[in-house]
Design a protein around this motif. Structure first.
Motif, PDB file in Angstrom:
ATOM      1  N   VAL A  57       7.148  52.573  38.006  1.00 16.12           N
ATOM      2  CA  VAL A  57       6.946  53.008  36.626  1.00 16.12           C
ATOM      3  C   VAL A  57       7.146  51.837  35.679  1.00 16.12           C
TER       4      VAL A  57
ATOM      5  N   ALA B 280       7.621  54.686  30.429  1.00 12.83           N
ATOM      6  CA  ALA B 280       6.810  55.663  31.154  1.00 12.83           C
ATOM      7  C   ALA B 280       7.566  56.991  31.243  1.00 12.83           C
TER       8      ALA B 280
ATOM      9  N   ALA C 297       7.736  61.445  37.742  1.00 11.57           N
ATOM     10  CA  ALA C 297       7.711  60.259  38.614  1.00 11.57           C
ATOM     11  C   ALA C 297       8.647  60.497  39.782  1.00 11.57           C
TER      12      ALA C 297
END
Length: 503
Positions: free
Chosen positions: A67, A71, A61
């Motif tokens: 997010v 996650a 990410a």
């Protein structure tokens, strides 16, 4: 073997966050509980520590991504970090046993002042975010410079150790001047064990941790030093909320001290109750330019008032449709910008400037929109505003306003204006005389909208009224031209249909 780094629990009713900053990059060695990245939610900033020691294998990410809870953020390869410090610590018994090379530990890289912008030759070092002896990553922010109009961040050109600071905070540096020196990564002065050891939180270790970048920026804007803020993050790290609390505490009146026995007050001297703070370069430049404007131009101000009934009615009728179609709110500034452009076409000397013994007429309108920021007044410029639609003007104003608040305006975005609009009404000003922004010859001052009784066709009615002020350079603009300009602005705003028909 790899270990996953996931989004931690964010708090009650909070389901997602934005990845604000990564403090490590793929390939970097990390220690247990060493901070990897920072997440921002609606209310708080959350730090994500490393669950194990190893090497950051990849980032899933990236910064700016949204997010959810749990996650996947990144993966860490186990075991590699233990070897890396040991390898870095291993050194030859004698200096002459190992030949020097381009990659030798003694390799040094100068940290130089970056390009500051057209016609800007110097800056002031406002903040160092690293101190001598600190390990730095490539592109990690080292310090912040302040020029006449903008703040410039200086990143590390290479990874290594900041061995020398050549220009301390408060020092004035020239364009392309030297700020410091970074020794190549792995040098003997590098505190390699520091990246592996995790000291117990204490008052002393709290000073060595990296404060949140958002907190550093907030402290700089509020004029607070690091010692004035108590950090609530890991090991005393200062977070953005900590700065907000410190600002609130500083502005709150001190609690009244209870005195069990009345005593005669001991008066402190005036000097002891004063606080002396050096003006920022931006504030110095504002003061200098405003005084130059008064000393150079033959400045005069003419006033009028405008009935805002029709503009307000038109805005209320179409604001929802305007937002739906163009993705930006319909404000008053686009009406005033359009009205000024209309008036400048009729009275071009207000859009001109004096250059020696010449008058330079501008066949275009680069509209300056004055904006107040935490560090001072700036005037971003909307280029070729006369060729823009209402939606284009509103989008440009919103974009420039956001950059001004964040201190991210470039020098080019604040140069070349031909006329300026200043809206003191947002602060509640009822009447003022704006000062010219040289070399411009005119500036329009807007003020607050106030309901007042007006005589309309023999009847007293309540109308939303605004005072307008035009300050102009009497060397080039005559009284007739100034009054005509302001009357045309008034007519266009009281009957906005004139703008559409070019009347």
């Amino acid at each position: 073997m790899t270990t996953e780094v996931r989004v931690p629990t964010l708090g009650e009713s909070v389901t997602e966050a934005t990845v604000a900053t990564w403090f490590k990059k793929p390939g970097d060695a990390v220690a247990v509980d060493e901070m990897l990245c920072e997440l921002e939610t609606d209310k708080v900033t959350v730090e994500v520590p490393s669950p194990i020691a190893g090497t950051l294998a990849d980032i899933v990410a990236a910064e700016g991504e949204t997010v959810g809870v749990d996650a996947l953020l990144a993966n860490i390869a186990e075991g590699d970090s233990a070897a890396a410090p040991a390898k870095a610590a291993k050194a030859p018994a004698k200096a002459e046993d190992t030949p020097k090379s381009a990659n030798d530990d003694a390799a040094e890289t100068d940290v130089m002042v970056p390009t500051l912008g057209e016609s800007v030759s110097e800056a002031t070092v406002s903040n160092w975010f690293k101190k001598e002896g600190d390990t730095v990553a490539q592109d990690e922010m080292l310090c912040e410079l302040e020029t006449d109009k903008v703040s410039v961040e200086v990143p590390a050109p290479v990874a290594g150790v900041l061995t020398k600071i050549s220009a301390a905070e408060g020092a004035t540096v020239q364009a392309n001047g030297k700020l410091g020196v970074i020794s190549g990564s792995g040098g003997t002065t590098a505190p390699a064990p520091k990246s592996v050891e995790v000291p117990a939180p204490s008052a002393s270790t709290g000073r060595d941790v990296e404060d949140a970048p958002s907190a550093k920026k907030a402290m700089a804007e509020a004029g607070l030093s690091r010692d004035q803020v108590t950090g609530s993050g890991r090991d005393g790290r200062v977070m953005k909320d900590d700065v907000a609390r410190a600002v609130s505490a500083a502005s709150a009146p001190p609690p009244a001290a209870s005195a069990p026995t009345p005593r005669a007050p001991v008066a402190a001297s005036d000097t002891e109750r004063e606080e002396r703070v050096k003006m920022t370069r931006l504030r110095q430049t504002i003061a200098k330019r405003l005084k130059e404007s008064q000393n150079t131009a033959a400045m005069l101000t003419t006033y009028n008032e405008v009935d805002m009934t029709e503009v307000m009615a038109l805005r209320n009728e179409y604001k929802d449709l305007f937002l739906k179609k163009h993705g930006v709110k319909l404000g008053f500034m686009s009406f005033f910008t359009k009205a000024c452009i209309h008036a400048l076409n009729e009275v071009p000397e207000v859009n001109a400037e004096i250059d020696g013994t010449d008058v330079v007429y501008k066949n275009f309108v680069h509209m300056g929109i004055a904006a107040g920021t935490p560090t001072g007044l700036v005037v971003p410029v909307i280029r070729d505003a006369d060729a823009m639609s209402f939606a284009g003007i509103e989008k440009a104003i919103a974009e420039m306003g956001a950059k001004a608040r964040d201190g991210k305006l470039s020098m080019a975005e604040m140069q070349g204006g031909t006329f300026t609009i200043s809206n003191g009404g947002v602060y509640g000003s009822l009447m003022s005389s704006p000062i010219l922004n040289p070399p411009q010859s005119g500036i329009l001052g807007m003020h607050k909208i106030q309901d007042r009784p007006m005589a309309i066709k023999g009847q007293v009615v309540i109308r939303p009224m605004m005072y307008l002020a035009l300050s102009y350079d009497h060397r080039i603009v005559d009284g007739k031209g100034a009054v005509t300009f302001l009357v045309r602005v008034k007519e266009a705003l009281e009957d906005p249909r004139r703008l559409l028909m070019d009347l």
